[in-house]
Design a protein around this motif. Structure first.
Motif, PDB file in Angstrom:
ATOM      1  N   CYS A 165       0.834  -1.192   0.000  1.00 59.34           N
ATOM      2  CA  CYS A 165       0.000   0.000   0.000  1.00 59.34           C
ATOM      3  C   CYS A 165       0.871   1.243   0.000  1.00 59.34           C
ATOM      4  CB  CYS A 165      -0.892  -0.023   1.239  1.00 59.34           C
ATOM      5  SG  CYS A 165      -1.989   1.393   1.279  1.00 59.34           S
ATOM      6  N   LYS A 167      -0.715   4.271   0.404  1.00 58.69           N
ATOM      7  CA  LYS A 167      -1.634   5.323   0.856  1.00 58.69           C
ATOM      8  C   LYS A 167      -1.180   5.984   2.160  1.00 58.69           C
ATOM      9  CE  LYS A 167      -5.264   4.710  -2.074  1.00 58.69           C
ATOM     10  NZ  LYS A 167      -4.520   4.162  -3.205  1.00 58.69           N
ATOM     11  N   CYS A 169      -2.152   5.839   5.364  1.00 56.67           N
ATOM     12  CA  CYS A 169      -3.094   6.357   6.363  1.00 56.67           C
ATOM     13  C   CYS A 169      -2.279   6.472   7.660  1.00 56.67           C
ATOM     14  CB  CYS A 169      -4.264   5.399   6.549  1.00 56.67           C
ATOM     15  SG  CYS A 169      -5.205   5.182   5.030  1.00 56.67           S
ATOM     16  N   TYR A 171      -2.650   5.991  10.700  1.00 56.47           N
ATOM     17  CA  TYR A 171      -2.779   5.024  11.805  1.00 56.47           C
ATOM     18  C   TYR A 171      -2.254   3.641  11.427  1.00 56.47           C
ATOM     19  CZ  TYR A 171      -6.709   4.086   8.736  1.00 56.47           C
ATOM     20  OH  TYR A 171      -7.450   3.834   7.611  1.00 56.47           O
ATOM     21  N   CYS A 172      -1.882   3.428  10.160  1.00 52.84           N
ATOM     22  CA  CYS A 172      -1.803   2.043   9.657  1.00 52.84           C
ATOM     23  C   CYS A 172      -0.367   1.551   9.424  1.00 52.84           C
ATOM     24  CB  CYS A 172      -2.592   1.967   8.353  1.00 52.84           C
ATOM     25  SG  CYS A 172      -2.679   0.302   7.682  1.00 52.84           S
ATOM     26  N   VAL A 174       0.328  -1.148   7.508  1.00 53.20           N
ATOM     27  CA  VAL A 174       0.441  -1.970   6.287  1.00 53.20           C
ATOM     28  C   VAL A 174       1.529  -1.480   5.316  1.00 53.20           C
ATOM     29  CG1 VAL A 174      -0.789  -2.691   4.193  1.00 53.20           C
ATOM     30  CG2 VAL A 174      -1.840  -3.006   6.435  1.00 53.20           C
ATOM     31  N   HIS A 248     -10.476   0.833  -1.744  1.00 51.64           N
ATOM     32  CA  HIS A 248     -10.241   2.139  -1.132  1.00 51.64           C
ATOM     33  C   HIS A 248     -11.051   3.185  -1.913  1.00 51.64           C
ATOM     34  CE1 HIS A 248      -8.261   5.823   0.133  1.00 51.64           C
ATOM     35  NE2 HIS A 248      -7.739   5.142   1.124  1.00 51.64           N
TER      36      HIS A 248
HETATM   37 FE1  SF4 Z   1      -3.272   1.370   3.114  1.00 46.36          FE
HETATM   38 FE2  SF4 Z   1      -3.670   0.838   5.673  1.00 46.36          FE
HETATM   39 FE3  SF4 Z   1      -4.737   3.022   4.614  1.00 46.36          FE
HETATM   40 FE4  SF4 Z   1      -5.703   0.624   3.960  1.00 46.36          FE
HETATM   41  S1  SF4 Z   1      -5.784   1.534   5.967  1.00 46.36           S
HETATM   42  S2  SF4 Z   1      -5.229   2.345   2.583  1.00 46.36           S
HETATM   43  S3  SF4 Z   1      -3.838  -0.613   4.004  1.00 46.36           S
HETATM   44  S4  SF4 Z   1      -2.545   2.599   4.804  1.00 46.36           S
END
Ligand code: SF4
Ligand code: SAM
Length: 459
Positions: A165, A167, A169, A171-172, A174, A248
């Motif tokens: 990923c 992205k 976010c 909090y994440c 991944v 997403h």
């Molecule tokens: Fe990527 Fe985590 Fe956001 Fe999902 S929640 S888009 S896996 S950063």
């Protein structure tokens, strides 16, 4: 560590998301190539793989308690002339905390990240010599190229099409544990899907952290997105159902996203179900989360899906108690829930993850406030799920039989809207695992429905 005889049996314990389940199956296939077989039910395995999840603190903690339990069971086995199992830690905790695991847990022989598990056989060789082995490299796509052909049998199958990923976010974990976004090549996916169908799959669930970001080139070299892949998969004879998760919202407002929305009105095999997490209904919180969408843009996407496929079942993910979330902002989340009317959802208390920006933000929310908000949210979501099930009563639909129900006299399967449906085995036409059975949805429960068999469709 002492050298030990190579393992003859294994057990893989997967935690967390469906992608981990997929990875667990692929590791099992790799071990199968080496003649290592699943440990019989009730027997200790020579090799135990803990395929871990790092998404929330609780999930990550489980690995240490599981290692402790395995060591204890191993000691008891040794006292009776048996052996300590070889312990391997795989998955996202291995990626994020590999070194720490090796320090904290001397009983662990192997630490292998989610992008490196194709190298498990070599790591087992090292472990047999008494050496500890760690591999948390992230070579893009190398894993898929190195894995053996799929062996998975059964009516439903996962197929990872996209991983990682970009992205971020706030909090994440991944993007840190699974690495940058990569899409597997179109041809490889079609070939893997064909093998799964040959082995009995009627339904394929396409998996990705952001599955709708999948992009590739079709067999004619044209750029295509998930919709193109779905259109091609739908031409595979014997494949009856296609699903995908997780999407997403930021990748829906593009040409490829619009094609995916349209596909729900065009491809009969594409099931009327969408898992589109929103996380929060507050635009301030969404911005702080770096979600790249607003509550309103999310609702507009939902409206487009409903226009393309009016009966679509909607699912989502929510985080309550993100740093700084006020009561008023939480209520904005409830407003989104009321507007969407979900069929099923996943909701979580915010869990600060080391190394993520949100973990050091001001305004961390007290656990009791989070617990109270989660309770209110989950009550509302449970009411919606029940209402969705009740509104399905009287519909006739196809159920794909997946297994025997809790009661051995029942079959259990899934409706097109991913509801669990059970029906009596001795009712109507005979059915077997993998059958597509025409069922009248007769009685709704909060999380499942009772069906009455109309007829079994020819295979
Ligand atoms: Fe990527 Fe985590 Fe956001 Fe999902 S929640 S888009 S896996 S950063
Ligand atoms: N990529 C998907 C998306 O962005 O919608 C979700 C992938 S993530 C593996 C699954 C879910 O875990 C997220 O949608 C989010 O609700 C939840 N999650 C992720 N990090 C979290 C955290 N730090 N605390 C609580 N929940 C979290």
């Amino acid at each position: 560590m002492e050298p030990s005889a190579p393992p003859r049996t294994y057990r893989v314990k997967s935690f967390g998301c469906q992608m981990n389940v997929y990875d667990g199956e692929r590791m099992a296939e790799l071990l199968g190539e080496r003649g290592i077989t699943p440990a019989p039910e009730g027997e200790e395995a020579d090799l135990v793989i803990l395929n871990t999840c790092h998404i929330r603190e609780k999930a990550a903690e489980k690995v240490y308690s599981d290692i402790g339990r395995l060591v204890l069971a191993g000691k008891q086995a040794e006292a009776q002339g048996g052996r300590q199992p070889l312990i391997a830690v795989a998955g996202c905790v291995a990626q994020a905390e590999g070194e720490e695991i090796m320090k904290r847990a001397p009983a662990v022989s192997i630490v292998v990240g989610p992008q490196a598990y194709h190298r498990l056989p070599e790591m087992l060789d090292k472990a047999a010599k008494g050496e500890r082995a760690t591999d948390t490299d992230m070579p893009a796509n190398a894993k898929f190229d190195a894995l053996p052909a799929r062996r998975k049998r059964g009516p439903t199958a996962f197929l990872t099409v996209q991983e990682g990923c970009d992205k971020f976010c706030t909090y994440c974990v991944v993007p840190y544990t699974r690495g940058a976004e990569i899409s597997r090549p179109f041809r490889d996916l079609i070939a893997e899907a064909e093998r799964l169908v040959e082995a009995g799959a009627k339904e394929i669930m396409l998996l990705g952290q952001n599955v709708n970001a999948w992009a590739g080139e079709d067999t004619k070299g044209r750029r295509t997105g998930l919709a193109g892949l779905i259109h091609t998969l739908a031409r595979i004879d014997g494949l009856e159902r296609i699903r995908y998760t997780t999407s997403h919202p930021g990748d829906m407002d593009t040409d490829q996203g619009r094609a995916l929305i349209a596909a729900h009105g065009e491809v009969d095999k594409l099931m009327p179900y969408l898992h589109l997490p929103v996380q929060s209904g507050s635009d301030r919180v969404l911005k702080a989360m770096n979600r790249q969408h607003t509550a309103d843009s999310y609702l507009k996407i939902i409206a487009k899906f409903r226009a393309a496929r009016p009966d679509i079942a909607l699912a989502g993910d929510f985080i309550v108690g993100f740093p700084g979330e006020t009561e008023a902002e939480f209520e904005e989340t409830l407003r989104v829930v009321d507007e969407v009317r979900y069929a099923a959802c996943f909701s979580f208390k915010y869990s600060p993850r080391p190394g993520t920006p949100a973990a050091i933000m001001d305004g961390q929310i007290a656990p009791e406030v989070m617990a109270e908000r989660l309770q209110r949210l989950q009550t509302r979501l449970a009411e919606q799920q029940y209402a969705f099930n009740q509104a399905s009563v009287g519909k006739t639909c196809t159920v794909l039989v997946e297994r025997t129900g809790r009661d051995p006299g029942q079959w259990l399967g899934k409706s097109p809207w991913l509801q669990s449906v059970w029906f009596a085995k001795d009712e109507g036409a005979p059915a077997a695992i993998g059958d597509m059975v025409e069922v009248l949805l007769a009685v709704a429960g909060p999380v499942s429905l009772k069906g009455l068999v109309c007829e079994t469709l020819p295979a």
